[in-house]
Motif scaffolding. Structure first.
Motif, PDB file in Angstrom:
ATOM      1  N   ASN A  16      33.411   6.957   6.331  1.00  0.00           N
ATOM      2  CA  ASN A  16      34.349   7.506   5.337  1.00  0.00           C
ATOM      3  C   ASN A  16      35.725   6.862   5.451  1.00  0.00           C
ATOM      4  OD1 ASN A  16      32.522   9.250   4.158  1.00  0.00           O
ATOM      5  ND2 ASN A  16      32.997  10.930   5.550  1.00  0.00           N
ATOM      6  N   SER A  17      36.075   6.426   6.658  1.00  0.00           N
ATOM      7  CA  SER A  17      37.378   5.777   6.820  1.00  0.00           C
ATOM      8  C   SER A  17      37.336   4.322   6.384  1.00  0.00           C
ATOM      9  CB  SER A  17      37.828   5.884   8.276  1.00  0.00           C
ATOM     10  OG  SER A  17      36.925   5.192   9.139  1.00  0.00           O
ATOM     11  N   ILE A  18      36.158   3.752   6.270  1.00  0.00           N
ATOM     12  CA  ILE A  18      36.023   2.352   5.842  1.00  0.00           C
ATOM     13  C   ILE A  18      35.765   2.267   4.339  1.00  0.00           C
ATOM     14  CG2 ILE A  18      34.652   0.239   6.076  1.00  0.00           C
ATOM     15  CD1 ILE A  18      34.163   0.990   8.985  1.00  0.00           C
ATOM     16  N   PHE A  19      34.800   3.036   3.864  1.00  0.00           N
ATOM     17  CA  PHE A  19      34.399   2.960   2.460  1.00  0.00           C
ATOM     18  C   PHE A  19      35.007   4.121   1.674  1.00  0.00           C
ATOM     19  CE2 PHE A  19      31.072   0.834   4.893  1.00  0.00           C
ATOM     20  CZ  PHE A  19      30.996  -0.378   4.250  1.00  0.00           C
ATOM     21  N   PHE A  20      35.328   3.841   0.433  1.00  0.00           N
ATOM     22  CA  PHE A  20      35.839   4.878  -0.491  1.00  0.00           C
ATOM     23  C   PHE A  20      35.418   4.512  -1.911  1.00  0.00           C
ATOM     24  CE2 PHE A  20      39.034   1.623  -0.141  1.00  0.00           C
ATOM     25  CZ  PHE A  20      39.499   1.430  -1.435  1.00  0.00           C
ATOM     26  N   THR A  21      35.507   5.500  -2.779  1.00  0.00           N
ATOM     27  CA  THR A  21      35.066   5.331  -4.168  1.00  0.00           C
ATOM     28  C   THR A  21      36.261   5.399  -5.114  1.00  0.00           C
ATOM     29  OG1 THR A  21      32.951   6.374  -3.642  1.00  0.00           O
ATOM     30  CG2 THR A  21      33.561   6.235  -5.971  1.00  0.00           C
ATOM     31  N   VAL A  22      36.289   4.458  -6.035  1.00  0.00           N
ATOM     32  CA  VAL A  22      37.312   4.443  -7.083  1.00  0.00           C
ATOM     33  C   VAL A  22      36.656   4.919  -8.384  1.00  0.00           C
ATOM     34  CG1 VAL A  22      38.983   3.067  -8.370  1.00  0.00           C
ATOM     35  CG2 VAL A  22      38.489   2.527  -5.967  1.00  0.00           C
ATOM     36  N   ARG A  23      37.167   6.014  -8.940  1.00  0.00           N
ATOM     37  CA  ARG A  23      36.587   6.547 -10.178  1.00  0.00           C
ATOM     38  C   ARG A  23      37.020   5.714 -11.378  1.00  0.00           C
ATOM     39  NH1 ARG A  23      38.662  11.746  -8.670  1.00  0.00           N
ATOM     40  NH2 ARG A  23      39.829  11.675 -10.668  1.00  0.00           N
ATOM     41  N   GLU A  24      36.362   5.959 -12.487  1.00  0.00           N
ATOM     42  CA  GLU A  24      36.640   5.215 -13.713  1.00  0.00           C
ATOM     43  C   GLU A  24      38.055   5.462 -14.223  1.00  0.00           C
ATOM     44  OE1 GLU A  24      35.653   2.409 -16.382  1.00  0.00           O
ATOM     45  OE2 GLU A  24      34.223   3.179 -14.904  1.00  0.00           O
ATOM     46  N   ASP A  25      38.589   6.654 -13.961  1.00  0.00           N
ATOM     47  CA  ASP A  25      39.918   6.996 -14.472  1.00  0.00           C
ATOM     48  C   ASP A  25      41.006   6.804 -13.416  1.00  0.00           C
ATOM     49  OD1 ASP A  25      39.042   8.973 -12.819  1.00  0.00           O
ATOM     50  OD2 ASP A  25      39.817  10.638 -14.017  1.00  0.00           O
TER      51      ASP A  25
END
Length: 297
Positions: A26-35
């Protein structure tokens, strides 16, 4: 009392490893939403900007994430007072729609949406005051506001560009006079309406007098024409009457005189009527008869 079986130390170790692995992932990967759009900083310094949606990574514990909205945002300002070109006070209430187009510049200058809205308030109010200050009150209220607000949007957008902001639209929700001016304006409007009403009444009375005068003139003409016709008919009847009377008188003058005297007697000798006349009065001629005698017929 029976004791619970002891948990194997190997199982505890695996559980700790799994938790640490989840935290690390979780500290390495993250998600960027469409908005969303993200500015990645390392020890407080920006290193990259992520605009596309999807899965991304960072250096754990060294890089921090700052998320910004990609959607169209709205800012509703408080009503403010401006002075028009003709020195009239006007309270305007405006709103604007804007978006973050350069998140890195946005982070460096205003840092967050609260700071951006404060900066937008200054920019838009300044442009509105300048633009509306070149117009008279009637032009602002009655003329095309769309062109005016389009100019405000364009000039405001130029100034907002250095903060990484794009101003899409600026609109006026309402433009009112200050409360202290409303009564005076209403009084002038009422006086103007009363003046117009008096003018209409005066014009109506004048028109009514013209109509009455024309009607009276037509009535007098009709009465004069009717009287003229009446006199003509009456004259013809009188002439006919005289003609007939003359013919009758010419045929038997004595009978005509006798008949006329009877009509006079009827009109004069009514009930309880006393006449004092000499015996030789012409009026008693037909009552006395020939030589003082009563006539046979």
């Amino acid at each position: 009392m029976t004791q619970a079986p002891a948990v194997p130390k190997k199982f505890i170790g695996l559980l700790v490893i799994a938790v640490l692995a989840v935290i690390l992932i979780n500290s390495i990967f993250f998600t960027v939403r469409e908005d969303q759009q993200v500015v990645v900083t390392r020890l407080g310094k920006p290193v990259r900007v992520l605009r596309d949606a999807g899965l991304a990574f960072r250096t754990p514990f060294l890089e921090q994430l700052t998320f910004f909205d990609k959607r169209l945002l709205e800012y509703d300002s408080n009503p403010t007072e401006i002075i028009t070109q003709d020195k009239k006070s006007l309270v305007i209430d405006n709103f604007s729609r804007w978006r973050i187009v350069d998140p890195l510049k946005f982070l460096k200058t205003v840092r967050n949406e609260v700071g951006a809205q404060a900066r937008l308030d200054d920019i838009i109010y300044s442009e509105l005051r300048e633009e509306l200050g070149r117009k008279e009150l009637v032009q602002i209220v009655a003329h095309d506001r769309a062109a005016l607000m389009e100019r405000v949007t364009k000039t405001s957008n130029v100034k907002a560009g250095k903060y990484g902001i794009e101003i899409v639209d600026v609109r006026l929700k309402r433009a009112d006079l200050p409360r202290e001016n409303l009564k005076a304006i209403f009084g002038r409007m009422q006086a103007e309406r009363n003046r117009i009403a008096r003018q209409y009444r005066s014009e109506g009375k004048e028109e009514a007098q013209k109509i009455r005068a024309e009607t009276d003139r037509e009535r007098d003409i009709l009465l004069a024409e009717a009287y003229e016709k009446e006199q003509k008919i009456k004259g013809v009847g009188d002439a006919k009457n005289i003609e007939i009377t003359a013919q009758a008188f010419g045929q038997d003058s004595e009978f005509y005189s006798f008949n006329k005297s009877l009509e006079v007697y009827r009109a004069s000798l009514k009930d309880k009527t006393t006449l004092l006349l000499p015996s030789d009065s012409e009026f008693l001629k037909f009552l006395q008869g020939s030589k003082g005698k009563t006539p046979e017929n």
